[in-house]
Write an enzyme that holds these catalytic residues in place. Structure first.
Site, PDB file in Angstrom:
ATOM      1  N   SER A 150       1.091  -1.373  -0.323  1.00  0.00           N
ATOM      2  CA  SER A 150       0.124  -0.263  -0.403  1.00  0.00           C
ATOM      3  C   SER A 150       1.207   1.631   0.103  1.00  0.00           C
ATOM      4  O   SER A 150       1.283   1.603  -1.098  1.00  0.00           O
ATOM      5  CB  SER A 150      -1.171  -0.239   1.063  1.00  0.00           C
ATOM      6  OG  SER A 150      -2.013   0.607   1.134  1.00  0.00           O
ATOM      7  N   GLU A 244      -9.534  -4.354  -5.682  1.00  0.00           N
ATOM      8  CA  GLU A 244      -9.139  -3.126  -4.992  1.00  0.00           C
ATOM      9  C   GLU A 244      -9.293  -2.298  -6.051  1.00  0.00           C
ATOM     10  O   GLU A 244      -9.045  -2.236  -6.848  1.00  0.00           O
ATOM     11  CB  GLU A 244      -8.123  -3.502  -4.795  1.00  0.00           C
ATOM     12  CG  GLU A 244      -7.052  -3.771  -5.584  1.00  0.00           C
ATOM     13  CD  GLU A 244      -5.386  -3.905  -4.715  1.00  0.00           C
ATOM     14  OE1 GLU A 244      -5.380  -2.747  -4.408  1.00  0.00           O
ATOM     15  OE2 GLU A 244      -4.809  -4.483  -4.808  1.00  0.00           O
ATOM     16  N   HIS A 274      -7.429  -5.631  -1.132  1.00  0.00           N
ATOM     17  CA  HIS A 274      -5.812  -4.615  -1.358  1.00  0.00           C
ATOM     18  C   HIS A 274      -5.175  -5.287   0.497  1.00  0.00           C
ATOM     19  O   HIS A 274      -5.697  -5.343   1.743  1.00  0.00           O
ATOM     20  CB  HIS A 274      -6.542  -3.094  -0.192  1.00  0.00           C
ATOM     21  CG  HIS A 274      -5.577  -2.080  -0.334  1.00  0.00           C
ATOM     22  ND1 HIS A 274      -4.509  -1.950  -1.385  1.00  0.00           N
ATOM     23  CD2 HIS A 274      -5.441  -2.019   0.813  1.00  0.00           C
ATOM     24  CE1 HIS A 274      -3.911  -0.899  -0.230  1.00  0.00           C
ATOM     25  NE2 HIS A 274      -4.041  -0.753   0.312  1.00  0.00           N
TER      26      HIS A 274
END
Length: 304
Positions: A150, A244, A274
């Site tokens: 991320s 995602e 995600h």
């Protein structure tokens, strides 16, 4: 490939516990959304086969994850996710313990400074300090891998871009899981995948992006690495879930890197959400993702 039953179960749990609660920034800073993961990480077996050493490293709070039988002299620098506003050693116990074991090498997890108190370039400065600390400790660049998920995936890219631009040694490879590479938000998947997304929201991402970028602006190439010139980067593995809103951040990154002459492998996992490896051993797909990363790294390291 259909996602496992456990993956489908945890996706539903996350949608209820995270997305429907619409956590505010202040709640994230208290990591209420991560505490359940930290509690799960205390269950027997999560830390089996490795030891965790807490320490100060290069001026940062950090932890070494040291699995039994780790390859000597090799290590991973792992940069955690959390939208640049959250994340800690506690909330990354499951991912980092599982990853260290599956990769068979020591893993360093630093706690970099967080926005909004510390906007860009604070996190990048801390990542650079951790990297340089590893070299000062005697690690050879070719024996190091940089990885992150991320925001940590985006920060991993910003780190190697900074090293490249300053003429410093680069790691052997970079592994990004669901990386956030475009804080200026050009990806069509933000709208296309909104109904499928289990964890994030466009509004939340936009809030975090502004708080992190500060006066640098969202288009700055070290804030949004997708906007950077990518030539000369190490081999890159990009893993993402098909469901995602940041999917395009991965797809576009891999395509742009390949066009710039960088070895880039994009791996999109059907039905997954995600940064799913954050659940570690709770999902069989986590071990499979780490096994894919291990194979990629070993193949890169085997070259003359």
């Amino acid at each position: 490939m259909r996602p496992s039953l456990r993956a489908r179960f945890w996706r539903a749990v996350l949608r209820k516990a995270v997305k429907e609660r619409r956590l505010s920034l202040s709640e994230l800073r208290l990591e209420r959304g991560s505490r359940s993961l930290a509690r799960l990480a205390s269950l027997p077996g999560v830390l089996k086969g490795l030891r965790v050493e807490r320490l100060e490293f290069a001026g940062l709070g950090a932890a070494w994850f040291r699995p039994e039988g780790a390859a000597p002299g090799k290590a991973v620098l792992y940069l955690h996710g959390g939208g640049y506003v959250s994340g800690s050693i506690e909330s990354y116990l499951m991912l980092c313990s599982s990853m260290a074991r599956e990769l068979g090498r020591d893993l360093l997890l630093p706690e970099y400074r967080l926005a909004p108190e510390h906007p860009f370039p604070a996190a990048l400065e801390d990542a650079l300090a951790a990297w340089r600390g590893l070299l000062a400790s005697g690690f050879a660049p070719r024996d190091l891998v940089v990885a992150g998920d991320s925001a940590g995936g985006g920060l991993s890219l910003a780190l190697v871009l900074s090293l490249r631009d300053s003429g410093e040694p680069l790691p052997s490879a970079v592994v990004c899981v669901s990386p956030w590479t475009d804080l200026a938000a050009s990806g069509g998947s933000r709208a296309e995948k909104a109904g499928a997304e289990a964890i994030l929201s466009v509004a939340r991402l936009d809030e975090w992006a502004l708080r992190y970028a500060g006066s640098a602006g969202l288009d700055h190439p070290l804030v949004s690495p997708l906007r950077a010139e990518l030539r000369g980067l190490p081999p890159l593995l990009v893993q993402a879930g098909s469901e995602e809103i940041l999917l395009d951040d991965s797809v576009k990154l891999a395509a742009k890197a390949e066009a710039a002459g960088v070895e880039a492998r994009l791996s999109v996992w059907p039905g997954l959400f995600h940064a799913w490896p954050a659940l570690g051993g709770l999902l069989p797909e986590s071990a499979l993702a780490f096994a894919e990363a291990r194979g990629f790294i070993l193949a890169v390291e085997a070259r003359p």
